[in-house]
Write an enzyme that holds these catalytic residues in place. Structure first.
Site, PDB file in Angstrom:
ATOM      1  N   ARG A  77      -0.668  -9.891   4.076  1.00 24.43           N
ATOM      2  CA  ARG A  77      -1.650 -10.216   3.044  1.00 24.43           C
ATOM      3  C   ARG A  77      -0.984 -10.762   1.792  1.00 24.43           C
ATOM      4  NH1 ARG A  77      -5.552  -5.969   2.506  1.00 24.43           N
ATOM      5  NH2 ARG A  77      -6.472  -7.281   4.103  1.00 24.43           N
TER       6      ARG A  77
ATOM      7  N   ARG B 197      -8.276   3.494   7.827  1.00 27.20           N
ATOM      8  CA  ARG B 197      -8.109   2.821   9.125  1.00 27.20           C
ATOM      9  C   ARG B 197      -8.736   3.664  10.238  1.00 27.20           C
ATOM     10  NH1 ARG B 197      -2.498   1.341   7.635  1.00 27.20           N
ATOM     11  NH2 ARG B 197      -2.797  -0.463   6.280  1.00 27.20           N
TER      12      ARG B 197
ATOM     13  N   ASP C 123      -8.987  -1.444  -3.752  1.00 27.81           N
ATOM     14  CA  ASP C 123      -8.552  -2.409  -2.735  1.00 27.81           C
ATOM     15  C   ASP C 123      -9.808  -3.209  -2.394  1.00 27.81           C
ATOM     16  OD1 ASP C 123      -6.896  -3.739  -0.982  1.00 27.81           O
ATOM     17  OD2 ASP C 123      -5.992  -1.905  -0.182  1.00 27.81           O
TER      18      ASP C 123
HETATM   19  C1  LIG Z   1      -0.965  -1.941   0.319  1.00 33.54           C
HETATM   20  C2  LIG Z   1      -0.449  -2.984   1.138  1.00 33.54           C
HETATM   21  C3  LIG Z   1       0.830  -3.509   0.907  1.00 33.54           C
HETATM   22  C4  LIG Z   1       1.757  -2.984  -0.171  1.00 33.54           C
HETATM   23  O1  LIG Z   1       1.259  -3.183  -1.449  1.00 33.54           O
HETATM   24  P1  LIG Z   1       2.119  -2.697  -2.712  1.00 33.54           P
HETATM   25  O2  LIG Z   1       1.193  -2.941  -3.859  1.00 33.54           O
HETATM   26  O3  LIG Z   1       3.361  -3.518  -2.748  1.00 33.54           O
HETATM   27  O4  LIG Z   1       2.420  -1.250  -2.526  1.00 33.54           O
HETATM   28  C5  LIG Z   1       1.254  -4.530   1.710  1.00 33.54           C
HETATM   29  N1  LIG Z   1       0.487  -5.035   2.682  1.00 33.54           N
HETATM   30  C6  LIG Z   1      -0.751  -4.567   2.927  1.00 33.54           C
HETATM   31  C7  LIG Z   1      -1.563  -5.183   4.000  1.00 33.54           C
HETATM   32  C8  LIG Z   1      -1.261  -3.516   2.169  1.00 33.54           C
HETATM   33  O5  LIG Z   1      -2.466  -3.021   2.418  1.00 33.54           O
END
Ligand SMILES: *Cc1c(COP(=O)(O)O)cnc(C)c1O
Ligand code: SF4
Length: 452
Positions: free
Chosen positions: A140, A162, A358
């Site tokens: 992502r 999940r 998120d």
């Molecule tokens: C949370 C997450 C991360 C890591 O995010 P950070 O903010 O760097 O801790 C990386 N990839 C995915 C898909 C995530 O959900």
């Protein structure tokens, strides 16, 4: 298949957790063992993490053996059919009363409200599947990738984001998938940070975890590797000397764990965290904001204070995602902002996580804070602190329109006077700090210096 199989591992069969079918059989056989145990009496294998996994509470019958007064048994059974239940004997021993007002019970025992199904909920609101270029890998953010290393966890959290994956089957990543992931990482050298997640990677054997580390360390562009694991909370005996000795060979390794409530911090979880940190692995915590569990600012403050005592750095506080089966845990976003407002100024900055929403549609992590910027002009930014003090910060001379010449006044006439530089601060008259300051009377500059 529960964990990675490969030739190099056949010699350490004893390290392998059993396959799911064997696991179920054993659970059935061993349930008699549990029933022989008196309520808080510990089995002689208590500190053996494989015993804990093999003896997880997986059925309502086993739950009733442990909690004879259990209510809503049929409901629990119905929900567990859709979203599997597993509770390690260790985590079950932290339950004080078998009802949803007990935070440990609420986080681990199914509730009928999981079947509530408002239309706006989704199985995958973060759209992880759409950001998955190869199976088992989510890409992502530009420089980071997340690996689903297994679908198994020691205990299944009822609030899991999940839920579509965790526990539906208990399988670990295959060698073939791992090869595909390594090929993707090699083709994308912009990825420098790899997160081994799941499921819970530490439910795998040490040998299997090492296979993944060896694979990732074969990619030169990977700088740091981090694990997301809840084992320090639900299966602290998993953090063995053998495990940390293996992990530290692959530094820089980071670990994030998942404490949500101060009652999860026990002598055993403290020892597990100490082992991780003593191996030179920075240990962070990712909490989820859960209704009636940790949505009280004082409870959350206690959690954060206890975490820094065991050298765990609060990293994120997550707003609940709009995931099917978790609606009853959600709080309004205002609750998270309220907790952040409460913590800042009151608690060590080390103990304050970032509050994160998120975003649905795969928008990624968005930090949300109370508003500290009250007003702006080209020459001044007006900020407020946790006490409600308003303060004007002048911008550097020459870069913007210069701050107004002349000494600012002490008496402010509203926020506007801060914005245009006529005054420097608006200070609440009844704050604790103000009273503390009144007891400190610097006589002259040199005595003020001596104080520091
Ligand atoms: C949370 C997450 C991360 C890591 O995010 P950070 O903010 O760097 O801790 C990386 N990839 C995915 C898909 C995530 O959900
Ligand atoms: S340990 Fe993590 S992946 Fe497993 S159920 Fe809990 S939140 Fe979900």
């Amino acid at each position: 298949m529960y964990i990675l199989k490969n030739s190099s591992e056949s010699k350490e069969q004893t390290d392998e957790p059993p396959s799911p079918s064997v696991l179920d059989q054993r659970t059935r056989l061993k349930s008699t063992v549990i029933s022989i145990q008196k309520h808080h009496k510990k089995h002689s294998c208590w500190n053996d993490w494989r015993w804990q996994i093999n003896n997880r509470i997986r059925t309502v019958e086993q739950l009733v053996e442990r909690f004879p007064n259990l209510a809503n048994r049929n409901e629990i059974a119905a929900v567990a059919k859709k979203y599997p239940m597993a509770i390690t004997p260790y985590y079950a021993s932290l339950i004080r009363s078998a009802c949803p007002t007990d935070p440990i019970f609420a986080m681990s025992v199914p509730q009928i409200s999981e079947l509530a199904d408002p239309a706006f909920l989704s199985e995958d609101p973060l759209e992880e599947m759409l950001d998955s270029p190869v199976p088992g890998l989510i890409h992502r953010y530009t420089d980071r990738a997340l690996i689903i290393s297994t679908t198994a966890c020691a205990s299944y959290c009822r609030h899991c984001t999940r839920k579509r994956i965790a526990g539906t089957r208990e399988t670990a990543i295959s060698q073939a998938r791992l090869r595909q992931i390594v090929a993707y990482l090699r083709a994308h050298p912009e990825i420098s940070d790899c997160i081994i997640s799941g499921g819970d990677p530490f439910t795998m054997s040490t040998g299997s975890i090492e296979q993944i580390l060896i694979a990732l360390r074969s990619v030169p562009s990977i700088d740091i590797i981090r694990f997301g694991t809840r084992t320090p909370v639900v299966l602290p005996m998993r953090i063995t000397d053998e495990l940390v000795a293996m992990l530290k060979k692959y530094h820089p390794i980071w670990v994030n764990t998942h404490f949500n409530h101060p009652r999860e911090i026990t002598e055993q979880s403290r020892q597990a965290c100490a082992k991780i940190v003593d191996a030179g692995i920075p240990l962070g915590n990712q909490s989820v904001l859960l209704r009636q569990i940790n949505d009280d600012p004082k409870v959350f403050e206690q959690l954060c204070r206890e975490l820094i005592k065991i050298r765990v750095r609060p990293y994120y506080l997550f707003q609940c995602d709009i995931v099917k089966g978790t609606e009853h845990f959600r709080t309004p976003v205002s609750k998270g902002i309220e907790i952040m407002e409460y913590l800042r100024g009151r608690v060590s900055g080390l103990a304050i996580p970032l509050y994160i929403v998120d975003a649905p549609h795969g928008g990624g992590k968005i930090p949300v804070l109370p508003n500290y910027v009250v007003s702006v002009s080209p020459t001044h930014t007006v900020l407020r602190n946790y006490e409600g003090m308003l303060v004007s910060y002048p911008e550097p001379e020459g870069l913007c329109d210069a701050p107004k010449a002349g000494k600012p006044k002490d008496d402010a006439d509203g926020v506007w006077s801060l914005t245009c530089g006529d005054a420097t601060a608006i200070i609440p008259g009844n704050s604790k700090r103000r009273r503390r300051r009144q007891n400190i009377q610097p006589e002259n500059d040199s005595s003020a210096r001596e104080r520091f």
